[in-house]
Design a protein around this motif. Structure first.
Motif, PDB file in Angstrom:
ATOM      1  N   HIS A  74      -1.055   7.397  -1.863  1.00  0.00           N
ATOM      2  CA  HIS A  74       0.358   7.047  -1.788  1.00  0.00           C
ATOM      3  C   HIS A  74       0.756   6.064  -2.898  1.00  0.00           C
ATOM      4  N   ALA A  75      -0.175   5.267  -3.350  1.00  0.00           N
ATOM      5  CA  ALA A  75       0.144   4.285  -4.396  1.00  0.00           C
ATOM      6  C   ALA A  75       0.558   4.967  -5.691  1.00  0.00           C
ATOM      7  N   THR A  76      -0.058   6.094  -5.975  1.00  0.00           N
ATOM      8  CA  THR A  76       0.254   6.821  -7.209  1.00  0.00           C
ATOM      9  C   THR A  76       1.028   8.105  -6.952  1.00  0.00           C
ATOM     10  N   SER A  77       1.340   8.389  -5.684  1.00  0.00           N
ATOM     11  CA  SER A  77       2.037   9.629  -5.312  1.00  0.00           C
ATOM     12  C   SER A  77       1.333  10.858  -5.876  1.00  0.00           C
ATOM     13  N   THR A  78       0.032  10.877  -5.693  1.00  0.00           N
ATOM     14  CA  THR A  78      -0.777  11.986  -6.187  1.00  0.00           C
ATOM     15  C   THR A  78      -1.502  12.629  -5.021  1.00  0.00           C
ATOM     16  N   ILE A  79      -1.484  13.938  -4.998  1.00  0.00           N
ATOM     17  CA  ILE A  79      -2.179  14.696  -3.965  1.00  0.00           C
ATOM     18  C   ILE A  79      -3.322  15.439  -4.644  1.00  0.00           C
ATOM     19  N   TYR A  80      -4.483  15.351  -4.038  1.00  0.00           N
ATOM     20  CA  TYR A  80      -5.672  15.955  -4.618  1.00  0.00           C
ATOM     21  C   TYR A  80      -6.148  17.141  -3.792  1.00  0.00           C
ATOM     22  N   LEU A  81      -6.794  18.074  -4.483  1.00  0.00           N
ATOM     23  CA  LEU A  81      -7.512  19.145  -3.810  1.00  0.00           C
ATOM     24  C   LEU A  81      -8.907  19.176  -4.412  1.00  0.00           C
ATOM     25  N   GLU A  82      -9.848  18.654  -3.635  1.00  0.00           N
ATOM     26  CA  GLU A  82     -11.245  18.640  -4.061  1.00  0.00           C
ATOM     27  C   GLU A  82     -11.851  19.975  -3.672  1.00  0.00           C
ATOM     28  N   MET A  83     -12.382  20.680  -4.660  1.00  0.00           N
ATOM     29  CA  MET A  83     -12.914  22.021  -4.423  1.00  0.00           C
ATOM     30  C   MET A  83     -14.406  22.025  -4.743  1.00  0.00           C
ATOM     31  N   LYS A  84     -15.230  22.347  -3.770  1.00  0.00           N
ATOM     32  CA  LYS A  84     -16.676  22.390  -3.940  1.00  0.00           C
ATOM     33  C   LYS A  84     -17.198  23.777  -3.574  1.00  0.00           C
ATOM     34  N   ASN A  85     -18.421  24.033  -4.007  1.00  0.00           N
ATOM     35  CA  ASN A  85     -19.039  25.340  -3.731  1.00  0.00           C
ATOM     36  C   ASN A  85     -18.099  26.477  -4.073  1.00  0.00           C
ATOM     37  N   LEU A  86     -17.555  26.417  -5.267  1.00  0.00           N
ATOM     38  CA  LEU A  86     -16.559  27.392  -5.694  1.00  0.00           C
ATOM     39  C   LEU A  86     -17.139  28.798  -5.736  1.00  0.00           C
ATOM     40  N   LEU A  87     -16.269  29.750  -5.426  1.00  0.00           N
ATOM     41  CA  LEU A  87     -16.623  31.155  -5.429  1.00  0.00           C
ATOM     42  C   LEU A  87     -15.699  31.910  -6.373  1.00  0.00           C
ATOM     43  N   PRO A  88     -16.115  33.052  -6.885  1.00  0.00           N
ATOM     44  CA  PRO A  88     -15.230  33.821  -7.783  1.00  0.00           C
ATOM     45  C   PRO A  88     -13.872  34.137  -7.152  1.00  0.00           C
ATOM     46  N   GLU A  89     -13.842  34.322  -5.861  1.00  0.00           N
ATOM     47  CA  GLU A  89     -12.560  34.633  -5.205  1.00  0.00           C
ATOM     48  C   GLU A  89     -11.633  33.426  -5.125  1.00  0.00           C
ATOM     49  N   ASP A  90     -12.096  32.269  -5.538  1.00  0.00           N
ATOM     50  CA  ASP A  90     -11.221  31.097  -5.622  1.00  0.00           C
ATOM     51  C   ASP A  90     -10.399  31.119  -6.908  1.00  0.00           C
ATOM     52  N   THR A  91     -10.692  32.050  -7.772  1.00  0.00           N
ATOM     53  CA  THR A  91      -9.976  32.152  -9.044  1.00  0.00           C
ATOM     54  C   THR A  91      -8.496  32.410  -8.833  1.00  0.00           C
ATOM     55  N   GLY A  92      -7.679  31.713  -9.611  1.00  0.00           N
ATOM     56  CA  GLY A  92      -6.241  31.923  -9.525  1.00  0.00           C
ATOM     57  C   GLY A  92      -5.476  30.758 -10.106  1.00  0.00           C
ATOM     58  N   ILE A  93      -4.175  30.843  -9.989  1.00  0.00           N
ATOM     59  CA  ILE A  93      -3.310  29.738 -10.391  1.00  0.00           C
ATOM     60  C   ILE A  93      -2.963  28.941  -9.140  1.00  0.00           C
ATOM     61  N   TYR A  94      -3.279  27.663  -9.184  1.00  0.00           N
ATOM     62  CA  TYR A  94      -3.057  26.793  -8.023  1.00  0.00           C
ATOM     63  C   TYR A  94      -1.797  25.965  -8.246  1.00  0.00           C
ATOM     64  N   SER A  95      -0.927  26.025  -7.273  1.00  0.00           N
ATOM     65  CA  SER A  95       0.327  25.274  -7.337  1.00  0.00           C
ATOM     66  C   SER A  95       0.451  24.379  -6.118  1.00  0.00           C
ATOM     67  N   CYS A  96       1.082  23.238  -6.322  1.00  0.00           N
ATOM     68  CA  CYS A  96       1.423  22.397  -5.179  1.00  0.00           C
ATOM     69  C   CYS A  96       2.920  22.506  -4.910  1.00  0.00           C
ATOM     70  N   ALA A  97       3.277  22.294  -3.670  1.00  0.00           N
ATOM     71  CA  ALA A  97       4.672  22.424  -3.263  1.00  0.00           C
ATOM     72  C   ALA A  97       4.986  21.346  -2.236  1.00  0.00           C
ATOM     73  N   ALA A  98       6.247  20.961  -2.152  1.00  0.00           N
ATOM     74  CA  ALA A  98       6.657  19.874  -1.260  1.00  0.00           C
ATOM     75  C   ALA A  98       7.890  20.266  -0.467  1.00  0.00           C
ATOM     76  N   VAL A  99       7.942  19.764   0.748  1.00  0.00           N
ATOM     77  CA  VAL A  99       9.113  19.970   1.605  1.00  0.00           C
ATOM     78  C   VAL A  99       9.221  18.772   2.539  1.00  0.00           C
ATOM     79  N   MET A 100      10.447  18.342   2.818  1.00  0.00           N
ATOM     80  CA  MET A 100      10.633  17.278   3.785  1.00  0.00           C
ATOM     81  C   MET A 100      10.214  17.818   5.148  1.00  0.00           C
ATOM     82  N   TRP A 101       9.325  17.059   5.811  1.00  0.00           N
ATOM     83  CA  TRP A 101       8.713  17.608   7.025  1.00  0.00           C
ATOM     84  C   TRP A 101       8.383  16.487   7.990  1.00  0.00           C
TER      85      TRP A 101
END
Length: 125
Positions: A74-101
């Motif tokens: 929250h201090a830097t307003s950054t959201i992380y996605l830590e990805m481990k044990n990656l597989l070929p099917e994880d390939t793609g374009i990753y986007s983040c999105a926000a909505v008031m919730w």
């Protein structure tokens, strides 16, 4: 102006790791849900993970559960996605999105308001 900027994508081998970042600006995370999405070569976009900041709850798709971790600074307003044990099917374009919730289950979000442009992840076999 609300902005979401992803970074951290790249090339990884099967079994490797990457950490994606989503830098948010123009709003505070407290009342927002953030989702990470993957778009593959078929142009289908699927939800990978999400976080409801008001409750601090997180959710993952079955395909990444136990391998990916979503977190926020929250201090830097950054959201992380830590990805481990990656597989070929994880390939793609990753986007983040926000909505008031204000709910505790971000899987109930029907549509996100703001989107980043994405960062490409390629996992080689």
């Amino acid at each position: 102006e609300v902005r979401l900027v992803e970074s951290g994508g790249g090339l990884a081998q099967t079994g490797g790791s990457l950490r994606l970042s989503c830098a948010a600006s123009g709003f505070t995370l407290d009342n927002y849900a953030i989702g990470w999405f993957r778009q593959d070569f078929r142009k289908e976009r699927v939800g990978v993970s999400c976080i409801s900041h008001l409750y601090g709850t997180t959710h993952y798709s079955d395909s990444v559960k136990g391998r990916f971790t979503i977190s926020s600074d929250h201090a830097t307003s950054t959201i992380y996605l830590e990805m481990k044990n990656l597989l070929p099917e994880d390939t793609g374009i990753y986007s983040c999105a926000a909505v008031m919730w204000y709910g505790d289950d971000c899987r109930e979000v029907h549509g996100y308001t703001y989107w980043g442009k994405g960062t490409r992840v390629t996992v080689s076999a």
